[in-house]
Design a protein around this motif. Structure first.
Motif, PDB file in Angstrom:
ATOM      1  N   LYS A  10      -4.841   6.252   9.073  1.00 46.64           N
ATOM      2  CA  LYS A  10      -4.005   7.054   8.175  1.00 46.64           C
ATOM      3  C   LYS A  10      -3.233   8.072   9.014  1.00 46.64           C
ATOM      4  O   LYS A  10      -3.824   8.842   9.774  1.00 46.64           O
ATOM      5  CB  LYS A  10      -4.872   7.765   7.148  1.00 46.64           C
ATOM      6  N   ASN A  32       0.348   3.244  11.004  1.00 52.09           N
ATOM      7  CA  ASN A  32      -0.010   3.906   9.752  1.00 52.09           C
ATOM      8  C   ASN A  32      -0.581   2.886   8.759  1.00 52.09           C
ATOM      9  O   ASN A  32       0.111   1.967   8.319  1.00 52.09           O
ATOM     10  CB  ASN A  32       1.215   4.600   9.159  1.00 52.09           C
ATOM     11  N   GLU A  34      -1.255   3.427   5.774  1.00 48.88           N
ATOM     12  CA  GLU A  34      -0.821   3.779   4.421  1.00 48.88           C
ATOM     13  C   GLU A  34       0.555   3.211   4.057  1.00 48.88           C
ATOM     14  O   GLU A  34       1.011   3.401   2.944  1.00 48.88           O
ATOM     15  CB  GLU A  34      -0.792   5.305   4.273  1.00 48.88           C
TER      16      GLU A  34
END
Length: 67
Positions: A10, A32, A34
């Motif tokens: 994250k 990332n 996310e």
């Protein structure tokens, strides 16, 4: 030395990926977790292009290497 380790973690939403060269000369690519898989794939290819173009060893600025 010169190994590439990819980790999905994250990160802030504005950061797609980042690469850090460690003390052993290995590349640690952080993508990332996310963002969408499509954006992850693009970000990973982008980071690998920095490695492939030896941007960690040139004397250009970060802005120049990003172009």
């Amino acid at each position: 030395m010169d190994n590439i380790f990819v980790r999905y973690i994250k990160l802030p939403q504005k950061v797609s990926a980042s690469t850090i060269l460690d003390e052993n000369g290995d590349y640690n690519v952080y993508v990332n977790a996310e963002i969408s898989p499509k954006k992850q794939k693009f970000a990973l290819r982008h980071e690998l292009s920095h490695i492939g173009n030896s941007h960690f060893y040139d004397e250009k600025s970060l802005d120049d290497d990003e172009c």
